[in-house]
Design a protein around this motif. Structure first.
Motif, short mmCIF file in Angstrom:
data_model
loop_
_atom_site.label_atom_id
_atom_site.label_comp_id
_atom_site.label_asym_id
_atom_site.label_seq_id
_atom_site.Cartn_x
_atom_site.Cartn_y
_atom_site.Cartn_z
N LYS A 43 20.31 -21.61 -47.70
CA LYS A 43 20.05 -20.16 -47.78
C LYS A 43 21.31 -19.39 -47.43
O LYS A 43 21.48 -18.24 -47.80
CB LYS A 43 18.94 -19.75 -46.82
CG LYS A 43 17.68 -20.62 -46.84
CD LYS A 43 16.84 -20.40 -48.08
CE LYS A 43 15.48 -21.04 -47.99
NZ LYS A 43 15.47 -22.45 -47.64
N ASN A 44 22.15 -20.02 -46.65
CA ASN A 44 23.34 -19.35 -46.13
C ASN A 44 24.41 -20.42 -46.03
O ASN A 44 24.15 -21.50 -45.50
CB ASN A 44 23.01 -18.77 -44.75
CG ASN A 44 24.17 -17.98 -44.15
OD1 ASN A 44 25.31 -18.37 -44.22
ND2 ASN A 44 23.83 -16.86 -43.55
N GLY A 98 29.54 -21.12 -41.78
CA GLY A 98 29.44 -21.74 -40.46
C GLY A 98 28.65 -23.03 -40.43
O GLY A 98 28.97 -24.02 -41.09
N GLU A 99 27.58 -23.05 -39.62
CA GLU A 99 26.80 -24.27 -39.38
C GLU A 99 25.74 -24.46 -40.47
O GLU A 99 24.54 -24.61 -40.17
CB GLU A 99 26.19 -24.21 -37.98
CG GLU A 99 27.26 -24.16 -36.89
CD GLU A 99 26.68 -24.16 -35.48
OE1 GLU A 99 25.50 -23.81 -35.29
OE2 GLU A 99 27.43 -24.52 -34.56
N ARG A 120 21.76 -25.75 -39.85
CA ARG A 120 20.64 -24.85 -40.14
C ARG A 120 19.69 -25.51 -41.13
O ARG A 120 18.47 -25.51 -40.94
CB ARG A 120 21.16 -23.53 -40.73
CG ARG A 120 21.73 -22.56 -39.73
CD ARG A 120 21.90 -21.19 -40.34
NE ARG A 120 22.83 -21.18 -41.44
CZ ARG A 120 24.14 -20.96 -41.32
NH1 ARG A 120 24.68 -20.74 -40.14
NH2 ARG A 120 24.91 -20.96 -42.38
N PRO A 165 23.37 -11.44 -42.40
CA PRO A 165 23.21 -12.88 -42.15
C PRO A 165 24.34 -13.71 -42.76
O PRO A 165 24.73 -14.74 -42.20
CB PRO A 165 21.87 -13.20 -42.82
CG PRO A 165 21.11 -11.91 -42.79
CD PRO A 165 22.15 -10.83 -42.96
N SER A 166 24.88 -13.26 -43.88
CA SER A 166 25.96 -14.02 -44.52
C SER A 166 27.25 -13.98 -43.71
O SER A 166 28.18 -14.73 -43.98
CB SER A 166 26.23 -13.49 -45.93
OG SER A 166 26.53 -12.11 -45.86
N LEU A 181 27.12 -14.51 -40.42
CA LEU A 181 26.81 -15.28 -39.21
C LEU A 181 27.06 -16.76 -39.46
O LEU A 181 26.71 -17.27 -40.53
CB LEU A 181 25.35 -15.06 -38.80
CG LEU A 181 25.00 -13.63 -38.34
CD1 LEU A 181 23.50 -13.49 -38.16
CD2 LEU A 181 25.73 -13.29 -37.06
N GLY A 182 27.62 -17.45 -38.46
CA GLY A 182 28.00 -18.85 -38.67
C GLY A 182 27.17 -19.86 -37.90
O GLY A 182 27.06 -21.00 -38.31
N ALA A 183 26.58 -19.44 -36.76
CA ALA A 183 25.86 -20.41 -35.93
C ALA A 183 24.52 -20.74 -36.56
O ALA A 183 24.13 -20.17 -37.59
CB ALA A 183 25.66 -19.85 -34.52
N SER A 184 23.79 -21.66 -35.94
CA SER A 184 22.49 -22.04 -36.49
C SER A 184 21.34 -21.31 -35.79
O SER A 184 20.20 -21.35 -36.25
CB SER A 184 22.28 -23.55 -36.38
OG SER A 184 22.33 -23.95 -35.02
N ASP A 203 14.26 -16.46 -42.48
CA ASP A 203 14.19 -16.77 -43.92
C ASP A 203 15.49 -17.39 -44.42
O ASP A 203 15.52 -17.99 -45.48
CB ASP A 203 13.89 -15.50 -44.73
CG ASP A 203 12.44 -15.06 -44.59
OD1 ASP A 203 12.13 -13.91 -44.96
OD2 ASP A 203 11.62 -15.86 -44.08
N GLN A 204 16.55 -17.24 -43.65
CA GLN A 204 17.84 -17.83 -44.02
C GLN A 204 18.15 -19.05 -43.16
O GLN A 204 19.30 -19.41 -42.99
CB GLN A 204 18.94 -16.78 -43.84
CG GLN A 204 18.68 -15.54 -44.63
CD GLN A 204 19.80 -15.24 -45.60
OE1 GLN A 204 20.90 -15.75 -45.48
NE2 GLN A 204 19.52 -14.39 -46.54
N ASP A 205 17.09 -19.66 -42.64
CA ASP A 205 17.20 -20.92 -41.89
C ASP A 205 17.75 -20.80 -40.48
O ASP A 205 18.00 -21.81 -39.85
CB ASP A 205 18.05 -21.97 -42.66
CG ASP A 205 17.30 -22.60 -43.82
OD1 ASP A 205 17.92 -23.35 -44.59
OD2 ASP A 205 16.09 -22.33 -43.97
N PHE A 206 17.95 -19.60 -39.97
CA PHE A 206 18.39 -19.47 -38.59
C PHE A 206 17.19 -19.67 -37.66
O PHE A 206 16.06 -19.35 -38.01
CB PHE A 206 18.99 -18.09 -38.32
CG PHE A 206 20.27 -17.83 -39.04
CD1 PHE A 206 20.28 -17.20 -40.28
CD2 PHE A 206 21.49 -18.20 -38.48
CE1 PHE A 206 21.48 -16.96 -40.95
CE2 PHE A 206 22.69 -17.95 -39.15
CZ PHE A 206 22.67 -17.34 -40.38
#
Lengths: 292, 252
Positions: free
Chosen positions: A252-253, A256-257, A261, B29-30, B32-35, B138-141
């Protein structure tokens, strides 16, 4: 040399002309994760590393379930491999010599640990990018998945071994184990490579090399064979590899990680459907964007 | 070479669905890098009655930001700051941002005036947090949240929200899995006169905790900063466990 439209499948020992180390055309994100089997739960014997120094790289290692302390061994092999990224035999594509260096240095690491060398019974997959090509060297079994610019599945390479018995680098440390394996492998096609569902010509049980051009590639993912271990708890049915791969690449993104995710969410969503993995999983990936 | 420098990241505006005109801003959200992330909101009362200790409130806000920046979980925190009074209603000092993008020295002494739209501010904070959390999930975070509402008085002029609306929003968050967990802490400062009203609000709105700081002295506000920082850290560490952190207790 076997050439597919998207892959350069290299015979080991063949040298490629090496140009610039870094590609300035692409922006590459690396990420990886490893996780233990959910059912039954046990110590995770898979391990993964990734990074960008000296170039984008991915390393995964899957320890043998029936050897002791391979959770330690897979970590040692991975870190030793990482320490050899500057080594000249990588630049000259001497992967056989590289494997000898990896296993010897791994063995040296455990000498004073009162651990048997069998702890180094582990597979190893190394992927790295130089100029515009991603090289994947697979010592053992696993999967390589690539997606196109739209994020759709483009290629899937599955390497597996007869009897689930890959040739571990650690066999090189013990001539008797090496002989036993070679005797077992005699007259058998030990290694099976299935490329996009098509069985490839047989080759030696030694390592396999793959070259993936970055052009028109969105992501390159390597995984251990743990992704083949998903099953439905209700009926015991195995979940086909294709379904797992479809979920893995549904990013989805992509910043980064992105691997952590996706895999965490995959495992959560599957557990709601009572689908679990009964083997450890390690996944690592490159996300590739063209610099504009 | 990275394409984006950290200080070039803009915030995007979001609208709370069904929330009337409630809007908030947040990092895309795009970007952002962490999970996983903890969404932290500070809601600060800037009505006329806080003007006497506004400088200490400002110090407290800055101390919280600086403490969070030192946390091992700093890169997994997104912070939003709101102020509220009746005249200007609810103002967003900044939307959900990475701590690395926040310069606490940019926080200025608020202009304290007007009456207390406490329910509106709380409702705004809760619904914005849940809307953004759903976007991230919704973006897996993985996401959890914490809201700290700091006030010196009971509500006397909200136009939109009621205690029941807040309670429903908080209850919905537990059922619909839009956030792993959400803690909501109501803090009373200089609020001895309306303590029972604030405690009643906490219970009826389903807020997690009410904390009474007592008088608004510099020492007590400094202690409040430490309490909020500790609570944020605890909630952030609880991310991934499926549960909220245990309420942090502190004697003021």
């Amino acid at each position: 040399m076997v050439i597919s439209p998207f892959f350069l499948h290299l015979n080991y020992g063949r040298l490629l002309k090496m140009e610039n180390i870094f590609s300035e055309k692409y922006f590459i994100t690396t990420d990886s994760m490893f996780t233990s089997a959910q059912k039954p739960q046990k110590t995770c014997q898979d391990y993964s590393l990734c990074g960008s120094d000296p170039f984008p790289f991915l390393i995964i290692s899957d320890g043998c379930g029936s050897s002791d302390n391979t959770d330690v061994g897979s970590r040692i092999i991975s870190h030793v491999t990482k320490s050899l990224l500057f080594n000249s035999c990588l630049y000259s594509k001497e992967y056989s010599r590289l494997s000898e260096l990896i296993i010897r240095r791994s063995y040296e690491s455990i000498i004073n640990m009162d651990i048997q060398p069998h702890c180094l019974d582990a597979t190893l997959i190394l992927a790295y990018i130089q100029e515009k090509i991603c090289y994947v060297i697979m010592y053992g079994d696993g999967h390589i998945i690539t997606t196109n610019k739209n994020g759709d599945l483009r290629t899937h390479e599955k390497v597996s071994f007869e009897g689930n018995a890959p040739y571990y680098l650690s066999y090189k440390l013990d001539s008797s184990r090496d002989e036993i394996y070679k005797e077992f492998a005699k007259d058998k096609h030990m290694k099976k490579i299935i490329s996009n569902g098509i069985l490839q010509p047989p080759e030696s049980f030694n390592f396999s090399c793959f070259g993936i051009p970055l052009e028109d590639t969105k992501s390159i993912i390597i995984t251990s064979d743990g992704i083949e271990s998903f099953f439905n708890l209700r009926d015991g049915g195995k979940i086909p590899d294709d379904e797992i791969i479809k979920e893995i690449i549904s990013f989805k993104n992509t910043k980064g990680e992105f691997i952590k995710r996706r895999i965490k969410r995959l495992l959560e969503d599957f557990s709601k459907q009572e689908i679990y993995n009964n083997d450890d999983i390690s996944v690592a990936g490159f996300m590739i964007e063209e610099n504009k | 070479m990275p394409r984006l420098m950290v200080n070039e990241i803009d915030l995007e505006t979001y609208k709370v669905p069904g929330g009337g005109s409630i809007q908030f801003s947040a990092i895309r959200p795009s970007d952002l890098g962490a999970s996983e992330y903890s969404l932290i909101t500070m809601v600060i009362d800037v009505t006329g009655s806080v003007s006497s200790f506004a400088p200490d409130l400002l110090k407290m806000m800055k101390a919280i930001v600086e403490a969070c920046k030192k946390s091992p979980r700093a890169e997994n925190l997104l912070l939003r700051v709101l102020t509220f009074n009746y005249n200007t209603n609810i103002q967003e000092l900044h939307g959900f941002k990475l701590l690395s993008l926040i310069n606490a020295n940019d926080y200025k002494l608020p202009s304290c005036d007007g009456m207390t739209a406490l329910f509106d501010a709380t409702y705004q904070a809760v619904t914005s947090t849940l809307t953004y959390s759903k976007t991230l999930i919704d973006q897996d975070f993985n996401v959890n949240g914490a809201i700290y509402i700091i006030t010196d008085g009971e509500d006397n002029n909200s136009r939109l929200a009621t205690k029941n609306m807040i309670s429903l929003a908080v209850q919905d968050s537990k059922k619909s899995e839009v956030i792993e967990s959400l803690i909501t802490v109501l803090v009373g400062v200089n609020a001895s006169n309306c303590r029972s009203a604030l405690e009643g609000f906490q219970k009826e709105a389903g807020l997690t905790q009410y904390v009474d700081v007592g008088d608004a002295t510099p020492q007590k506000l400094a202690k409040l900063a430490a309490f909020v920082s500790k609570s944020i850290s605890s909630q952030s560490q609880a991310l991934g466990t499926g549960s909220a952190s245990q309420p942090v207790s502190l004697t003021f």
